[in-house]
Each structure stands twice: as structure tokens, then as C-alpha cells.
Scaffold this active site. Sequence first.
Site, short mmCIF file in Angstrom:
data_model
loop_
_atom_site.label_atom_id
_atom_site.label_comp_id
_atom_site.label_asym_id
_atom_site.label_seq_id
_atom_site.Cartn_x
_atom_site.Cartn_y
_atom_site.Cartn_z
N LYS A 233 13.81 19.27 67.77
CA LYS A 233 13.03 20.47 67.40
C LYS A 233 12.41 20.25 66.02
O LYS A 233 13.08 19.77 65.10
CB LYS A 233 13.95 21.69 67.40
CG LYS A 233 13.21 23.02 67.26
CD LYS A 233 14.18 24.20 67.36
CE LYS A 233 13.47 25.54 67.29
NZ LYS A 233 14.41 26.68 67.36
N SER B 227 12.81 30.32 70.48
CA SER B 227 11.77 29.53 69.87
C SER B 227 11.76 28.05 70.26
O SER B 227 10.75 27.38 70.11
CB SER B 227 11.91 29.63 68.35
OG SER B 227 13.15 29.11 67.92
N SER C 44 17.61 31.27 70.41
CA SER C 44 16.57 30.25 70.61
C SER C 44 17.02 28.94 71.22
O SER C 44 16.19 28.10 71.54
CB SER C 44 15.85 29.96 69.29
OG SER C 44 14.97 31.02 69.00
N1 GLN Z 1 13.77 35.46 69.59
C1 GLN Z 1 14.51 35.74 68.39
C2 GLN Z 1 13.57 35.98 67.24
O1 GLN Z 1 12.42 36.00 67.48
C3 GLN Z 1 15.47 34.63 68.09
C4 GLN Z 1 14.84 33.44 67.51
C5 GLN Z 1 15.78 32.34 67.19
O2 GLN Z 1 16.90 32.30 67.68
N2 GLN Z 1 15.33 31.45 66.32
O3 GLN Z 1 13.96 36.13 66.12
#
Ligand code: GLN
Length: 497
Positions: free
Chosen positions: A80, A155, A179
Site C-alpha cells: 500500500k 482505503s 481499510s
Molecule cells: N473508511 C474509513 C474512513 O474513511 C476507514 C479508513 C481506514 O481504515 N483507513 O476513515
Amino acid sequence: MADLTRLTAAQTAAAIASGETSAVDVAQAHLDRIAAIDEKVHAFLHVDTEGALAAARAVDAKRAKGEELGPLAGVPLALKDIFTTEGVPTTVGSKILDGWIPPYDATLTRRLKEADVVILGKTNMDEFAMGSSTENSAFGPTGNPWDLTRIPGGSGGGSSAALASFQAPLAIGTDTGGSIRQPAAVTGTVGVKPTYGAVSRYGMVAFSSSLDQGGPCARTVLDAALLHEAIAGHDPLDSTSIDAPVPAVVEAARNGDVRGLRVGVVKEFGGEGYQDGVMTRFHESVELLRELGAEIVEVSCPSFTYALAAYYLIAPSECSSNLARFDAMRYGLRVGDDGTRSAEEVTALTREAGFGAEVKRRIMLGTYALSSGYYDAYYGSAQKVRTLITRDFERAFGDVDVLVSPTTPTTAFPIGERADDPMAMYLADLCTIPSNLAGNAAMSLPCGLAPEDGLPVGLQIIAPALADDRLYRVGAAVESAFTARWGHPLLEEAPTL
Ligand code: GLN
């Protein structure tokens, strides 16, 4: 050998160690696959062909010299783009870091290299990991390999899409609110958020530091465990790193068993907003656990109802502070620096041009929540809710060994469907966020396809902090029972690209 991109990580490492194939052939097969299909999927932001082949050659040289190879030597991985990589661009999916080449490796990157893992490149993500669909990437969305018109989750959608399209057998994600687990669920892959502090955050670009946690992504439970063991462990460079031995996750993954285990079903997860097919597969999984010898208990965690609201105060508050460092002076983009403007003006112009809409929304929300006069009402209340959620978990784990739930309320939604509706987007993390707030360990693994749309459904397993091995013991038992009964969702029903 047969198609090298279809092997699991464990099989790949074994084939390289036995000399059945070479690390260079494995790397080349994956680079060829990326070249052939990633134009359609867009899992990668940067492919490091030279770096990958050099790492693979080094593994083959070690083997030729008779040196012992580690359990993941020569296995390709998609990283990532939130972890720094020395000499290789790191963008966090943002224009604000465009052109920045990190001068150092994250601890996680260094550990992967020490384990002789072959890093293929950096994967697409929502900007600064804020999102659930990868649509917030400044570099365009990623498609879900099961249906390219749908989101691969977020994400870390690039990492999960790379796995599901056989561009890499291993990937790395980060999980602040879901995410790792939500992308795993919607792509039919396995993703683990280890206990907070298990994997070093040094060199992982910060979003919300009290929630952020790196972790393994793979196509099988055992592969995730092998990767977990390679990246976890104490790091003096991260002040929140756990200074204790890593739980025996690989051993647990090799000994899947749920007999006599008490499994709690969280009453609050389900009902309105949950897709029928998701609940069907979830209930089947619970039945399967019962048949395998687990004792099923319903548990109530009433504070979970407020988890999403608390998260959307705490995470933006921390991000508004963390992202202050992007001031146009230290990293990447600099806009309007023509000799006539003050440093403050250049900072403002750069942040205006470099951050996307969701990142700006979070910074504004967080700045507001932390402002004097509102701090106690917003940030303070959210922290109290966080404590209540932690207590709900403690109470539940006083009675059961693990908790289970669907990972996400729905399967992969179409690209664009929730892009203009932040609230609808935020709901994707309803079941995953409580574990981030409490800091415990959780896994998502495939539990079949939803009957109405044929898309993957994820089963979430939650274990107490420091008991990450339980995830793998339960996950491995579920995975092998599912595979015996219905076939492996990804290996047999995988989309053809
Ligand atoms: N979808 C969540 C957010 O937008 C979690 C994102 C994440 O875990 N980085 O914050």
C-alpha cells in the site's frame, strides 16, 4: 510449472525453496500479469520492475549458495502506497506528495526486505487512507476484479484488487476504521487488522495515530499468518509498539479448530441497512461454526451504536493535527513559490491545490471538533464513547473467546454510487470501526457469494487485544470447512480478466 500467479504464498515459497521454480520466474510472471491486466484494474500506482527483479535475483543467489531461505523468500507482494520506500515514490494517493521520493524505508518495508519478500510496487488507495472505495485517490479509482464497474473497497482497494486479480499473492494494508477488512470482504480475500501496536507505524504516513494499524492481506488464512509473522514485532522507533512476543499466528493457522470455543454473535450488527444476501451468508457461517463444535452465544454491545459517530470525531481530529506537516516546505508539492509570496501564502495555496475534497472535509471537521469551546462537547464526548465501547468488548470477552459479525453491511457497490454522499460511504465501516476504537484484533475472510448479486461476502472475527492467534485458529477452521463444502470462493469462482 503451471501458472505461477495462481499459487498461494506458502506454495510459492515452497516451490522456490525446492528449486521447482526460481524467484526471478515468479517475479516475472507477476510483472507480466500486471502488464497484461492492470490497465483495466488500476491496482498499482507504481510498479518497481527493477527493484522486484533485483530482490528476486538475490533470493536465487542465496539459494544457489545453499543459504537457508525464510518462509516467504521470493514471494511477491503489493505494498500500500502509505509506507515509505527508500528511493521509490510514496504518494498516499495524494497530489500533495507528488514527486516525493522518501529517503528511508518504513520499519515494515525494511522487515519485508529482510524476509526476502519481493516488493512488486505500490498500490492505489483513498487519499491519506480516508475512504471506503478507493475513489478518493488523486490518481483515479481502482476496479473490483469481480466486476470492474464496482469498488474494490477502501482505503486499501489497490491491495485487495491486486490479490483478487492474481497480480500478487500477498499485499499490505492499513486499517484505521476498516481499510484492511472492508476491501478484503468485498473482493473475496483475507485481511487482518492486528492488535493496535503489533505492527510498527514508523514510516507509515499517519492518518489517525491512535487508530492506525498496518496488517497482512492475502488469499488464504495461512498466507496472511505467514505475512503477519514477518511484519509484526517490537520497534523502538514507534512509541506505541507492543514490547511482547508476537502471538503464534502461523501455528494457529496450521491448526484450525473451534471445538469447545465460545463464539459470540453481536446482536447490534444486523437489521436495517444490511443486505439480505450478506445476512444469509453470515447466518450460514454461524451454523457452520456450530457444526464444527463451537458454542454460539448471543452478546449485546449497546455502545457500538455510537461507534461511527465517535470515530468521525476522533479520526478527523487526529488527522487535522497529523496533516499539518504538509506545509509545502518539507515534502512534495509546492505551489505559488515565485518569490513574491510569503511562506504562509505558499502553504495555503499548496494545501488548496494538493488536498482532495474528502481530506479537506476531515481537516475542517477535526479542527472544529478540537476548537476551544467545542472540545469537550465533541472530542471529549467521543473519547468517553470510546471507553464505553472498550468496556462492551471487555464484558463480551469475559464470556466468549471470539466475536463474529458480517464485515460489511453490503457487497461491493457500483463506482460513483456513494461518491457524493459521505454518510452512505461512512456506513461501510459500521461493523469494523469498534475494533479500531478498542484496539483489539480482527480478521475478515470470505464466506461465500451473496445470492442476489454473486459478489463476495466477508465474515469478521474479532479477538481480544494480544490474542491475534485466535483469529487464525478460527479463520483456518472456517476456511477449510467452507472450501470442503462449497469450494474456495476466489480460487474457483474468480473472475476472468
Ligand atoms: N473508511 C474509513 C474512513 O474513511 C476507514 C479508513 C481506514 O481504515 N483507513 O476513515
